[in-house]
Write a protein that holds these residues in place. Structure first.
Motif, PDB file in Angstrom:
ATOM      1  N   ASN A  86     -67.681  53.160 -12.587  1.00  0.00           N
ATOM      2  CA  ASN A  86     -66.344  52.592 -12.751  1.00  0.00           C
ATOM      3  C   ASN A  86     -66.016  51.752 -11.528  1.00  0.00           C
ATOM      4  N   ILE A  87     -65.928  50.445 -11.721  1.00  0.00           N
ATOM      5  CA  ILE A  87     -65.788  49.499 -10.613  1.00  0.00           C
ATOM      6  C   ILE A  87     -64.381  48.920 -10.614  1.00  0.00           C
ATOM      7  N   ASN A  88     -63.720  48.987  -9.471  1.00  0.00           N
ATOM      8  CA  ASN A  88     -62.412  48.369  -9.278  1.00  0.00           C
ATOM      9  C   ASN A  88     -62.502  47.411  -8.101  1.00  0.00           C
ATOM     10  N   VAL A  89     -62.079  46.171  -8.334  1.00  0.00           N
ATOM     11  CA  VAL A  89     -62.245  45.099  -7.354  1.00  0.00           C
ATOM     12  C   VAL A  89     -60.877  44.637  -6.874  1.00  0.00           C
ATOM     13  N   PRO A  90     -60.679  44.493  -5.557  1.00  0.00           N
ATOM     14  CA  PRO A  90     -59.399  43.953  -5.076  1.00  0.00           C
ATOM     15  C   PRO A  90     -59.178  42.535  -5.579  1.00  0.00           C
ATOM     16  N   ASN A  91     -57.932  42.180  -5.803  1.00  0.00           N
ATOM     17  CA  ASN A  91     -57.590  40.847  -6.298  1.00  0.00           C
ATOM     18  C   ASN A  91     -57.528  39.875  -5.113  1.00  0.00           C
ATOM     19  N   ARG A 139     -57.909  36.977  -9.922  1.00  0.00           N
ATOM     20  CA  ARG A 139     -59.122  36.253  -9.537  1.00  0.00           C
ATOM     21  C   ARG A 139     -60.308  36.851 -10.309  1.00  0.00           C
ATOM     22  N   PHE A 140     -60.375  36.558 -11.598  1.00  0.00           N
ATOM     23  CA  PHE A 140     -61.434  37.133 -12.423  1.00  0.00           C
ATOM     24  C   PHE A 140     -62.825  36.717 -11.948  1.00  0.00           C
ATOM     25  N   GLU A 141     -62.932  35.525 -11.362  1.00  0.00           N
ATOM     26  CA  GLU A 141     -64.240  35.063 -10.889  1.00  0.00           C
ATOM     27  C   GLU A 141     -64.772  35.967  -9.773  1.00  0.00           C
ATOM     28  N   THR A 142     -63.870  36.520  -8.956  1.00  0.00           N
ATOM     29  CA  THR A 142     -64.299  37.451  -7.903  1.00  0.00           C
ATOM     30  C   THR A 142     -64.886  38.710  -8.525  1.00  0.00           C
ATOM     31  N   HIS A 145     -59.741  37.313 -24.233  1.00  0.00           N
ATOM     32  CA  HIS A 145     -59.162  37.515 -22.905  1.00  0.00           C
ATOM     33  C   HIS A 145     -59.956  36.784 -21.825  1.00  0.00           C
ATOM     34  N   PRO A 146     -59.292  36.158 -20.838  1.00  0.00           N
ATOM     35  CA  PRO A 146     -60.010  35.419 -19.792  1.00  0.00           C
ATOM     36  C   PRO A 146     -60.900  36.292 -18.917  1.00  0.00           C
ATOM     37  N   GLY A 147     -60.550  37.563 -18.761  1.00  0.00           N
ATOM     38  CA  GLY A 147     -61.410  38.454 -17.990  1.00  0.00           C
ATOM     39  C   GLY A 147     -62.766  38.631 -18.639  1.00  0.00           C
ATOM     40  N   LEU A 148     -62.792  38.714 -19.959  1.00  0.00           N
ATOM     41  CA  LEU A 148     -64.053  38.841 -20.693  1.00  0.00           C
ATOM     42  C   LEU A 148     -64.857  37.543 -20.613  1.00  0.00           C
TER      43      LEU A 148
END
Length: 263
Positions: free
Chosen positions: A165-170, A138-141, A20-23
């Motif tokens: 548990n971290i959640n990041v805005p796109n 925006r996985f890099e963010t 997966h690209p997120g990983l």
């Protein structure tokens, strides 16, 4: 916390599969902090929660240097990785980056969060990282945010038995308003079960989707994202409702139950 002079060993995993690209984005960011080992499921295990595979043996495949796949769940990856694959206990476990938020009630189903919880159960500081919103992600963010928080955790540690548990805005990094430490809110879904029929007219049910219903309290994980902030929620695996426990102990103290029906 890391020992002075020793580089941290970071165990990476996810629930979406090793390719997966997120990983991949997470591995690139964490590799700048210290050596990483990736141990991830062969296939998508979204919503696998904290399940362990106990009815069959697990196969581990080394695919590329410090990358392994397991034909099992995210929890399998962490427990087998720490117990059998790695020669030393990792300093940090980071699970993600999940494409889509893990907020509120979703946390109970999330394989991303469960992998981090397994790390914490093994005594390792652990992070779960997700990015909210819709494609393109925006996985890099999220990877940059995860790396910065990982460095802080490596320097200062986390409370015992706690996962962040971290959640990041796109959004682009410059568009994010900041970081909020939040509580787990409630996030339920309306019409999440779809009735469908196959070509032979047989009835089936499909779980997924639906309209999310958000907890709008200002201190919740979901509201932080709505407001354009990163949400960081400390969660733990003691499911005891301590307020209810104290109330029951006080109100029910000394109460004798009526004889049970089979007595």
């Amino acid at each position: 916390m890391t020992t002075a002079g020793s580089p941290p060993l970071i165990l990476l995993t996810n629930d979406d599969g090793a390719g997966h690209p997120g990983l991949a984005a997470l591995a690139a960011a964490m590799g700048k902090i210290g050596p990483t080992v990736t141990i991830a499921p062969e296939q998508d295990n979204s919503a696998a929660s904290h399940s362990l595979t106990m009815h069959r043996p697990l196969r581990v495949t080394r695919t590329n240097g410090r990358v392994y796949t397991v034909n099992g769940t995210p929890t399998d990856c962490v427990t087998v990785g720490v117990g059998k694959i790695l020669e030393q206990k990792p300093t940090l476990v980071v699970s993600g980056i999940n494409p889509g938020a893990n907020l509120g009630d979703d946390v109970n189903y999330s394989g991303t969060v469960a992998a981090a919880v397994e790390g914490a159960m093994l005594g390792i500081p652990s992070l779960a990282v997700s990015i909210a919103g819709q494609k393109p992600f925006r996985f890099e963010t999220a990877a940059t945010v995860a790396a910065r928080l990982a460095q802080r955790v490596l320097a200062e540690g986390l409370p015992r038995d706690t996962v962040l548990n971290i959640n990041v805005p796109n959004l682009a990094l410059t568009e994010i308003k900041g970081l909020r430490f939040t509580r787990q809110g409630r996030r339920t879904y309306d019409s999440a079960i779809k009735q469908v029929f196959d070509p032979w007219g047989r009835e089936h049910f499909w779980i997924g989707g639906g309209t999310p219903i958000w907890d709008e309290a200002a201190d919740t994980d979901s509201q932080a994202l709505i407001d354009g902030f990163i949400s960081a929620t400390p969660i733990h695996f003691d499911l005891t409702n301590h307020r209810a426990l104290a109330a029951l102990q006080k109100k029910w103290q000394g109460i004798e139950l009526d004889p049970l029906p089979f007595e």
